[in-house]
Write an enzyme that holds these catalytic residues in place. Structure first.
Site: not given
Ligand SMILES: [Zn+2]
Length: 302
Positions: A136, A62-65, A155, A138
């Protein structure tokens, strides 16, 4: 901020390319074919890749932005004061549960790398990659076989973790069982909460991030993919290469300096689906067979 960025873009494109005439004033607009030819013929050997969530959404992350499809929209059940709190260090100290519930969903190995990650691995295998800068968390670059030393995980990462109280180091794997069970992992020495080394709001960037100070001046091609270039200081890296250096954007939209009007002749934008854009480049490079082989080995291994 915006003003100085626009000025930087003007200097970058006009200054180096002879906006006011001169022999280089009529520089031809570069194309994806030119970029591929330069990689194939070994003129680009120190490629820096910058990537964001857009390379991982094809893996189902899922793309949080992105509004609508984003993770933030699905956070109501955590009863947070506001969505971003889940990545705020002060909130985490107060209540780590929402982060670990999310961590369980995001945890690497629930997802598989896709063509874009294997393309970066192939760039490395062929000796063209100087470094990959990823936003990312992930870990899909690592899963695709990009060696950690080639990566700057701007990040942070789930691969390592630290006790929030005594600062003892842990391997991400040591937290795996707890995270999968939905238990907050605790330090074996002091019983403090162990936090994966993900960079939260209110925390400093990893020291590794500052490798950009030496990498970007050395780069001969910058590939930017799957990022909105909205999160600083990551976004500013797009302007950190020398002005003569080609930049290739593979993205759903024009972003950052690519969206500022008159393009630099050595900037190339491949707008649309990121996987299709990367695939097009790989086909121009004639690397499709090798990429397929890497991907099928990766699928067998997982
Ligand atoms: Zn501890």
């Amino acid at each position: 901020m915006y003003k100085s960025d626009a000025l930087a873009a003007f200097i970058r494109c006009g200054g180096s390319r002879g906006l006011f005439g001169g022999p280089r004033g009529t520089a031809r607009q570069q194309t994806l074919e030119d970029i591929a030819a330069n990689i194939r013929e070994n003129r680009f050997k120190r490629i820096v890749v910058m990537a964001g969530a857009g390379i991982s959404t094809p893996s189902g992350i899922p793309d949080f932005r992105s509004p609508g499809s984003g993770l933030y929209d699905n956070l109501q059940r955590y009863n947070l004061p506001y969505a971003e709190a889940i990545f705020e260090i002060n909130y985490f100290h107060h209540n780590p549960d929402p982060f670990f519930t999310l961590a369980k969903e995001l945890y690497p190995r629930n997802y598989k790398p896709n063509l874009t990650h294997y393309f970066i691995r192939l760039l490395h295998d062929k000796g063209h990659l100087l470094r990959m800068y990823t936003q990312n968390i992930d870990g899909l670059e690592r899963l695709a076989g990009v060696p950690p030393k080639m990566l700057v995980e701007a990040h942070g990462t789930f691969a390592t973790a630290t006790c929030t109280v005594c600062r003892r180091d842990y391997k991400g794997e040591e937290l795996r069982n707890d995270i999968m069970k939905g238990t907050v992992p605790r330090c074996s020495v002091c019983k403090g909460v162990i936090k994966p080394d993900i960079v939260f709001f209110g925390e400093e960037l990893p020291r590794q991030f500052f490798t950009y100070l030496t990498d970007f001046p050395m780069a001969d091609l910058l590939i930017i993919m799957g990022t909105s270039l909205e999160v600083e200081p990551f976004a500013s890296l797009a302007g950190a290469v020398r002005s003569s250096v080609s930049r290739l954007l593979i993205n759903r939209d024009l972003v950052g300096p690519f969206a500022w009007g008159s393009p630099c002749p050595n900037d190339v934008a491949e707008v649309g689906d990121v996987v299709s854009g990367v695939k097009k480049l790989v086909e121009l490079l004639g690397w499709m067979q090798e990429l397929d082989a890497l991907m099928s080995v990766g699928t067998e291994a997982s």
